[in-house]
Design a protein around this motif. Structure first.
Motif, PDB file in Angstrom:
ATOM      1  N   ASP A 198      -1.277   2.692  -9.784  1.00 26.80           N
ATOM      2  CA  ASP A 198      -1.039   3.849  -8.926  1.00 26.80           C
ATOM      3  C   ASP A 198      -2.361   4.500  -8.520  1.00 26.80           C
ATOM      4  N   ASN A 199      -2.271   5.543  -7.719  1.00 26.42           N
ATOM      5  CA  ASN A 199      -3.476   6.151  -7.150  1.00 26.42           C
ATOM      6  C   ASN A 199      -4.345   6.857  -8.183  1.00 26.42           C
ATOM      7  N   ASN A 220       0.841  -1.192   0.000  1.00 25.65           N
ATOM      8  CA  ASN A 220       0.000   0.000   0.000  1.00 25.65           C
ATOM      9  C   ASN A 220       0.880   1.247   0.000  1.00 25.65           C
ATOM     10  N   THR A 221       0.263   2.414   0.085  1.00 22.97           N
ATOM     11  CA  THR A 221       1.032   3.662  -0.002  1.00 22.97           C
ATOM     12  C   THR A 221       1.972   3.855   1.174  1.00 22.97           C
ATOM     13  N   PRO A 233      -5.681   0.177  -6.001  1.00 20.98           N
ATOM     14  CA  PRO A 233      -4.327   0.667  -6.223  1.00 20.98           C
ATOM     15  C   PRO A 233      -3.338  -0.003  -5.267  1.00 20.98           C
TER      16      PRO A 233
END
Length: 359
Positions: A128-129, A26-27, A78
């Motif tokens: 990606d987001n 995750n981010t 994402p």
């Protein structure tokens, strides 16, 4: 976006014998897995021993898998550094370590790996987001069975992967590659890459590129090599046994490559993964030129018809290019140099179809 898994094994495996698991970061950099509802669930070491966990060789393994009979299409949120592992006839065995910061992946280099007798392969991707998708099939570590990925969007579709049958590929590989590379066949399960086999330290072919390295280092003590990357054109020459590059705009910055080993070349790491971004881009170019045996003929860089014409070269990688859609494959880690990899991308995709084949 959606991932759709298609059983094209011609009844070799039923849909309840084909497993998949989707993992990635995750981010926050936390490893996660995707559940059947499309949620990104952080991985935890306790998952290894959670109810329903897998067990093999006296050890517990996490169970994030689904069969195609349970679900064949899944929403994927994402995520970065994603992998979709597919296995046939058996689940793939993964273990979470370091408080969820890492996962023990299948490793074909080790006979004691719990996946040594499992048929598996995988797709790599990032979403990606913004929803931009980048993904590819890969033979960087091994070949398990043929797969095709088809990226579908409103403006069309793109495909990458291998269409030929598994038995034909195994047979053709043994017939066409040099004897050193035939040692990479681990029947019946897979064909492993050189750096997972005998081409690394201590292996029978650990010195495979040594003469070529020596010759190129000598050649470029009195000749210059020009390399082009997005940041500009760079000129290199071997000075004090170090390949040293500088930009043609007369800036004082230097970008270097220490004397490599054969293992460094096959792995595209070691001396080829040091320093800042520009240096690493130059290093990737040189590593690719070694693998393709064109370093002494830089005019042939980005001319695929000139790759692999002379020995020594990475004939394992060449084989997968010859047997892949549009001759695009990830046969070694920086095979994307000159856009030769199986990477496909789209800013707004609808679905990734993963077609799983056998014979």
């Amino acid at each position: 976006m959606k991932f759709s898994f298609v059983n094209n094994t011609n009844q070799k495996y039923s849909s309840d014998e084909i497993y998949f698991v989707i993992t990635g970061k995750n981010t926050s950099g936390q490893f996660c897995h995707v559940d059947k509802s499309g949620n990104l669930i952080p991985c935890n070491e306790s998952d290894n021993d959670a109810p329903g966990h897998l067990t093999k060789n006296g050890q517990n393994w996490c169970h994030y898998l689904y069969t195609l009979n349970e679900i064949s299409e899944i929403e994927v949120p994402p995520m970065y550094w994603g992998r979709a592992y597919i296995s046939l006839g058996s689940p793939v065995y993964l273990r979470v370590i370091n408080n969820g910061q890492d996962i023990v992946w299948p490793d074909p280099a080790y006979p004691s790996d719990p996946n040594a007798d499992v048929y598996y392969d995988w797709v790599e991707f990032t979403i990606d987001n913004t929803g931009f998708f980048y993904g590819n099939t890969t033979q960087v570590d091994q070949f398990g069975f043929p797969m095709i990925i088809e990226l579908i969007a409103s403006d069309g579709s793109k495909k990458a992967g291998i269409t030929e049958s598994r038995s034909a590929l195994f047979s053709e590989y043994v017939k066409t590659v040099p004897v050193e590379f035939q040692s990479l066949v681990q029947e019946p399960y897979r064909i492993i890459s050189p750096f997972r086999g005998g081409f690394v330290y201590g292996g029978n072919y650990a010195t495979y590129f040594d003469d070529y390295i020596r010759n190129m280092w000598q050649y470029y003590t009195s000749n210059q090599l020009q390399v082009r990357i997005p940041q500009g054109t760079f000129i290199g020459k071997v000075e004090n046994n170090v390949f040293t590059f500088s930009k043609t705009d007369s800036s004082n910055a230097k970008y270097t490559i220490e004397y490599p080993t054969s293992s460094d070349i096959f792995r595209c790491n070691g001396v080829f993964t040091t320093g800042e971004a520009i240096q690493r881009l130059i290093q990737a170019q040189i590593s690719a030129m070694f693998n393709r045996h064109i370093l002494e003929n830089p005019a042939n860089n980005c001319k695929p018809e000139e790759f692999y014409k002379n020995s020594p070269a990475n004939y394992y990688a060449q084989f997968w290019h010859l047997h892949s859609i549009d001759n695009k494959a990830y046969g070694f880690p920086v095979d994307d140099v000159c856009e030769q990899s199986s990477l496909i991308a789209h800013p707004n995709p609808e679905k990734l179809k993963v077609i799983i084949s056998w014979d």
